[in-house]
Design an enzyme around this catalytic site. Structure first.
Site, mmCIF file in Angstrom:
data_model
loop_
_atom_site.group_PDB
_atom_site.id
_atom_site.type_symbol
_atom_site.label_atom_id
_atom_site.label_comp_id
_atom_site.label_asym_id
_atom_site.label_seq_id
_atom_site.Cartn_x
_atom_site.Cartn_y
_atom_site.Cartn_z
ATOM 1 N N GLY A 32 0.766 -1.246 0.000
ATOM 2 C CA GLY A 32 0.000 0.000 0.000
ATOM 3 C C GLY A 32 0.795 1.293 0.000
ATOM 4 N N TRP B 3 2.058 2.965 -2.534
ATOM 5 C CA TRP B 3 1.598 3.898 -3.587
ATOM 6 C C TRP B 3 0.271 4.531 -3.168
ATOM 7 C CZ3 TRP B 3 2.685 2.796 -9.458
ATOM 8 C CH2 TRP B 3 4.061 2.652 -9.636
ATOM 9 N N ASP C 138 -5.718 -5.450 -4.874
ATOM 10 C CA ASP C 138 -4.601 -6.407 -4.885
ATOM 11 C C ASP C 138 -5.129 -7.810 -4.593
ATOM 12 O OD1 ASP C 138 -1.294 -5.947 -4.643
ATOM 13 O OD2 ASP C 138 -2.013 -7.886 -3.938
ATOM 14 N N ASP D 275 -8.087 -10.548 -8.189
ATOM 15 C CA ASP D 275 -7.088 -10.742 -9.248
ATOM 16 C C ASP D 275 -7.464 -9.814 -10.414
ATOM 17 O OD1 ASP D 275 -5.670 -11.671 -11.411
ATOM 18 O OD2 ASP D 275 -5.959 -13.788 -10.947
ATOM 19 N N ASP E 27 1.511 -1.160 -10.219
ATOM 20 C CA ASP E 27 2.877 -1.570 -9.866
ATOM 21 C C ASP E 27 2.935 -3.099 -9.789
ATOM 22 O OD1 ASP E 27 5.513 -1.279 -9.036
ATOM 23 O OD2 ASP E 27 5.001 -1.061 -6.922
ATOM 24 N N LYS F 222 4.212 -0.637 -14.213
ATOM 25 C CA LYS F 222 5.522 -1.310 -14.211
ATOM 26 C C LYS F 222 5.622 -2.169 -15.464
ATOM 27 C CE LYS F 222 6.682 -3.811 -10.415
ATOM 28 N NZ LYS F 222 7.643 -3.181 -9.530
HETATM 29 N N1 SAM Z 1 2.759 -0.633 -5.258
HETATM 30 C C1 SAM Z 1 2.800 -1.484 -4.091
HETATM 31 C C2 SAM Z 1 3.220 -0.643 -2.923
HETATM 32 O O1 SAM Z 1 3.698 0.453 -3.141
HETATM 33 O O2 SAM Z 1 3.054 -1.077 -1.792
HETATM 34 C C3 SAM Z 1 3.734 -2.657 -4.292
HETATM 35 C C4 SAM Z 1 3.208 -3.652 -5.295
HETATM 36 S S1 SAM Z 1 4.090 -5.150 -5.271
HETATM 37 C C5 SAM Z 1 5.580 -4.740 -6.071
HETATM 38 C C6 SAM Z 1 3.287 -6.096 -6.499
HETATM 39 C C7 SAM Z 1 1.887 -6.519 -6.109
HETATM 40 O O3 SAM Z 1 1.254 -7.049 -7.267
HETATM 41 C C8 SAM Z 1 1.820 -7.610 -5.040
HETATM 42 O O4 SAM Z 1 1.202 -7.117 -3.890
HETATM 43 C C9 SAM Z 1 0.957 -8.695 -5.703
HETATM 44 O O5 SAM Z 1 0.035 -9.291 -4.805
HETATM 45 C C10 SAM Z 1 0.245 -7.905 -6.779
HETATM 46 N N2 SAM Z 1 -0.290 -8.731 -7.859
HETATM 47 C C11 SAM Z 1 0.389 -9.610 -8.644
HETATM 48 N N3 SAM Z 1 -0.448 -10.192 -9.517
HETATM 49 C C12 SAM Z 1 -1.694 -9.671 -9.292
HETATM 50 C C13 SAM Z 1 -2.976 -9.891 -9.881
HETATM 51 N N4 SAM Z 1 -3.135 -10.755 -10.868
HETATM 52 N N5 SAM Z 1 -4.029 -9.187 -9.398
HETATM 53 C C14 SAM Z 1 -3.863 -8.318 -8.368
HETATM 54 N N6 SAM Z 1 -2.666 -8.064 -7.776
HETATM 55 C C15 SAM Z 1 -1.599 -8.743 -8.223
#
Ligand code: SAM
Length: 309
Positions: free
Chosen positions: A53, A55, A79, A95, A120, A160
């Site tokens: 969280g 961002w 997320d 998802d 992200d 990203k």
């Molecule tokens: N932007 C976030 C922050 O600042 O705290 C960090 C994000 S982290 C690098 C990547 C996130 O992508 C993870 O929490 C993961 O659960 C989520 N993620 C990956 N695949 C996903 C999907 N199909 N649907 C939703 N979230 C997903």
């Protein structure tokens, strides 16, 4: 790894804890904003793949300015993982590649479009680059598809991206919807990582484009069509490094006391993981119920002693 050795390893990790961000990723969004002024005039935002969280924290601080009751501002964060609440942020768990999650997000923006969508998202990397890049690209396309439903014309999309060998296809797909696409590598993103961020501005879908929940962008025949583009038809996207050059370099190691004469103070992580898979084991260890490792040799000699005795 001890508490302070982890702190020594990464200056942004340490700064995040000092400033109360849940993850060091906060600096990536802040640094992209320094160059792009992303938040100017922005009231409604979707934060895709938002956990833990940081961002969303940046968005809440920048857009609400600490006023949780500011009803003009709407931030919807999504997320796969559960996220601890952030005042003023609507949180959804799901998802983003699933139709039901996309529909839930869209339902929050009926009649009022978003000004900005950020994503992200990253898969759990396998280390197999082709697979990681492929999954990352699918996440980006799922995010783009949701964006086509909720973003207002002229709005901005930040996501990203992994700069792998087939990235040209993604640039071409993004350019269908945004006349301005640039790739940014914030200073807080490690050089060793292939991650970068696409900043897509001035959302202008093609005339007659109707957003479609079955996500035509994930249709694989696009792959062959766009990957074979050549010459002037091949899009060249400008690449820029962002973040003030006087800022910290994420690949360097810094002393613990960053300011002369100030003692280092350890700060615990701002937000611990919610329901991590090792939670049960930690609980059992606290109450000394975790199964002890048994040395098979010792066990067999003990049992033969017992049978002798
Ligand atoms: N932007 C976030 C922050 O600042 O705290 C960090 C994000 S982290 C690098 C990547 C996130 O992508 C993870 O929490 C993961 O659960 C989520 N993620 C990956 N695949 C996903 C999907 N199909 N649907 C939703 N979230 C997903």
């Amino acid at each position: 790894m001890g508490k302070s050795s982890k702190d020594k390893r990464d200056v942004y990790y340490r700064l995040a804890k000092e400033e109360g961000w849940r993850a060091r990723s906060a600096f990536k969004l802040l640094q992209i904003n320094e160059d792009f002024n992303l938040f100017e005039g922005v009231k409604k935002v979707v934060d895709l793949c938002a956990a833990p969280g940081s961002w969303s924290q940046v968005l809440a601080r920048k857009l609400r300015g600490g006023d949780v009751k500011n009803d003009d501002v709407k931030i919807v964060a999504v997320d796969l993982q559960a996220m601890a609440p952030i005042p003023g942020v609507i949180q959804l768990q799901g998802d983003i590649t699933k139709k039901s999650t996309a529909q839930e997000i869209i339902s929050h923006f009926e009649g009022e479009k978003a000004d900005l969508v950020v994503c992200d998202g990253a898969p759990d990397v396998t280390g197999l680059h082709d697979i990681d890049e492929y999954i990352q690209a699918q996440l980006l396309l799922a995010a783009l598809n949701i964006t086509t439903h909720v973003l207002r014309t002229g709005g901005t999309f930040v996501a990203k991206i992994f700069r792998g060998k087939d990235v040209t296809l993604l640039y071409s797909q993004l350019r269908i919807f945004f006349p301005l696409v640039a790739i940014f590598k914030p200073r807080s993103s490690r050089n060793s990582s292939i991650e970068a961020f696409v900043v897509c501005q001035n959302y202008s879908p093609p005339a007659g484009y109707i957003p479609n929940m079955s996500n035509p962008l994930l249709d694989h025949k696009y792959d062959t069509d766009y990957n074979n583009l050549e010459g002037p038809n091949r899009v060249i996207v400008p690449f820029l490094a962002c973040g003030d050059l006087s800022g910290f370099d994420s690949d360097r190691t810094y002393p613990l006391n960053l300011e002369d004469g100030k003692d280092y103070v350890y700060h615990p992580p701002t937000q611990g993981p919610i329901k991590p898979p090792y939670e049960e084991a930690c609980q059992l260890r606290k109450t000394d119920q975790l199964a002890k490792v048994v040395d098979p040799k010792k066990a067999s000699s003990e049992s033969s002693d017992k049978s002798k005795g």
